[in-house]
Design a protein around this motif. Structure first.
Motif, PDB file in Angstrom:
ATOM      1  N   ASP A  17      -6.695  -0.014  -8.672  1.00  0.00           N
ATOM      2  CA  ASP A  17      -5.543  -0.901  -8.491  1.00  0.00           C
ATOM      3  C   ASP A  17      -4.554  -0.235  -7.534  1.00  0.00           C
ATOM      4  O   ASP A  17      -3.799   0.651  -7.922  1.00  0.00           O
ATOM      5  CB  ASP A  17      -4.886  -1.200  -9.840  1.00  0.00           C
ATOM      6  N   HIS A  18      -4.585  -0.660  -6.289  1.00  0.00           N
ATOM      7  CA  HIS A  18      -3.748  -0.049  -5.254  1.00  0.00           C
ATOM      8  C   HIS A  18      -2.498  -0.880  -4.960  1.00  0.00           C
ATOM      9  O   HIS A  18      -1.775  -0.573  -4.020  1.00  0.00           O
ATOM     10  CB  HIS A  18      -4.560   0.116  -3.967  1.00  0.00           C
ATOM     11  N   ARG A  19      -2.250  -1.908  -5.702  1.00  0.00           N
ATOM     12  CA  ARG A  19      -1.112  -2.784  -5.423  1.00  0.00           C
ATOM     13  C   ARG A  19       0.228  -2.055  -5.439  1.00  0.00           C
ATOM     14  O   ARG A  19       1.026  -2.269  -4.526  1.00  0.00           O
ATOM     15  CB  ARG A  19      -1.092  -3.957  -6.404  1.00  0.00           C
ATOM     16  N   ALA A  24       4.730  -0.507  -1.981  1.00  0.00           N
ATOM     17  CA  ALA A  24       5.722   0.472  -1.544  1.00  0.00           C
ATOM     18  C   ALA A  24       5.606   0.715  -0.042  1.00  0.00           C
ATOM     19  O   ALA A  24       6.616   0.791   0.673  1.00  0.00           O
ATOM     20  CB  ALA A  24       5.551   1.782  -2.309  1.00  0.00           C
ATOM     21  N   GLU A  25       4.383   0.813   0.469  1.00  0.00           N
ATOM     22  CA  GLU A  25       4.184   1.021   1.908  1.00  0.00           C
ATOM     23  C   GLU A  25       4.685  -0.180   2.713  1.00  0.00           C
ATOM     24  O   GLU A  25       5.280  -0.034   3.779  1.00  0.00           O
ATOM     25  CB  GLU A  25       2.694   1.261   2.213  1.00  0.00           C
ATOM     26  N   TYR A  28       8.466  -0.065   2.864  1.00  0.00           N
ATOM     27  CA  TYR A  28       8.904   1.008   3.776  1.00  0.00           C
ATOM     28  C   TYR A  28       8.740   0.555   5.227  1.00  0.00           C
ATOM     29  O   TYR A  28       9.639   0.722   6.049  1.00  0.00           O
ATOM     30  CB  TYR A  28       8.083   2.273   3.525  1.00  0.00           C
ATOM     31  N   PHE A  29       7.591  -0.063   5.551  1.00  0.00           N
ATOM     32  CA  PHE A  29       7.338  -0.512   6.919  1.00  0.00           C
ATOM     33  C   PHE A  29       8.342  -1.581   7.348  1.00  0.00           C
ATOM     34  O   PHE A  29       8.887  -1.531   8.446  1.00  0.00           O
ATOM     35  CB  PHE A  29       5.904  -1.063   7.033  1.00  0.00           C
ATOM     36  N   VAL A  30       8.580  -2.552   6.484  1.00  0.00           N
ATOM     37  CA  VAL A  30       9.523  -3.626   6.810  1.00  0.00           C
ATOM     38  C   VAL A  30      10.924  -3.062   7.017  1.00  0.00           C
ATOM     39  O   VAL A  30      11.630  -3.427   7.971  1.00  0.00           O
ATOM     40  CB  VAL A  30       9.506  -4.708   5.703  1.00  0.00           C
ATOM     41  N   ARG A  31      11.355  -2.157   6.166  1.00  0.00           N
ATOM     42  CA  ARG A  31      12.682  -1.562   6.290  1.00  0.00           C
ATOM     43  C   ARG A  31      12.795  -0.795   7.608  1.00  0.00           C
ATOM     44  O   ARG A  31      13.753  -0.966   8.359  1.00  0.00           O
ATOM     45  CB  ARG A  31      12.966  -0.645   5.096  1.00  0.00           C
TER      46      ARG A  31
END
Length: 155
Positions: A17-19, A24-25, A28-31
């Motif tokens: 389960d990598h959700r 979180a990634e 972080y990318f959007v921010r």
């Protein structure tokens, strides 16, 4: 047994389960994209605005004069070409009205009639050859069918 099933479920959820990590990634990318990209985009838009204003004020008027000059040259050339085309058309009309053209048309009609006759003859030859080939193939298949029926009857 229940404890083993629970432990296996926990291990599976941690491994497969990598959700939570992916969410979180993504955040972080959007921010990072929104904060850093926004300043870069506004600077780019401001510089593009300056370039467009400079082009409107300085480059456009000088280019318009050049375009006007080129258009007048093009119009003069088009008029000359139009005059030459009219002369060629007049010569062609005179040639068309001459007797030589009528002779050529008659000769071409005769050649066309001969060509059509030859094509009809060739068509008939091909049709005859095709009919003969069909007849041979039909005979061969009927013989094979009889042999097959005889073999099946013997079995």
């Amino acid at each position: 047994m229940d404890k083993i099933i629970k432990d296996v479920g926990d291990i599976q959820s941690r491994l497969l389960d990598h959700r939570p990590v992916i969410n979180a990634e993504i955040r972080y990318f959007v921010r990072e994209f929104e904060e850093k990209r926004a300043h870069r985009e506004s600077r780019l838009l401001e510089s593009m605005s300056k370039v467009v204003q400079e082009a409107n004020e300085e480059v456009l008027p000088s280019d318009l004069e050049g375009v006007k000059q080129q258009l007048s040259n093009i119009i003069a050339r088009l008029n000359a070409a139009n005059h030459m085309a009219e002369r060629v058309q007049q010569r062609e009309l005179e040639t068309h009205q001459s007797g030589q053209l009528q002779e050529n048309i008659g000769r071409l009609k005769d050649e066309w009639a001969d060509f059509v006759k030859e094509q009809q003859r060739l068509k008939e030859e091909v049709s005859q050859e095709h009919a003969e080939a069909v007849r041979q193939v039909s005979t061969l298949y009927s013989e094979k069918k009889k042999e097959l029926e005889q073999l099946l009857a013997d079995v």
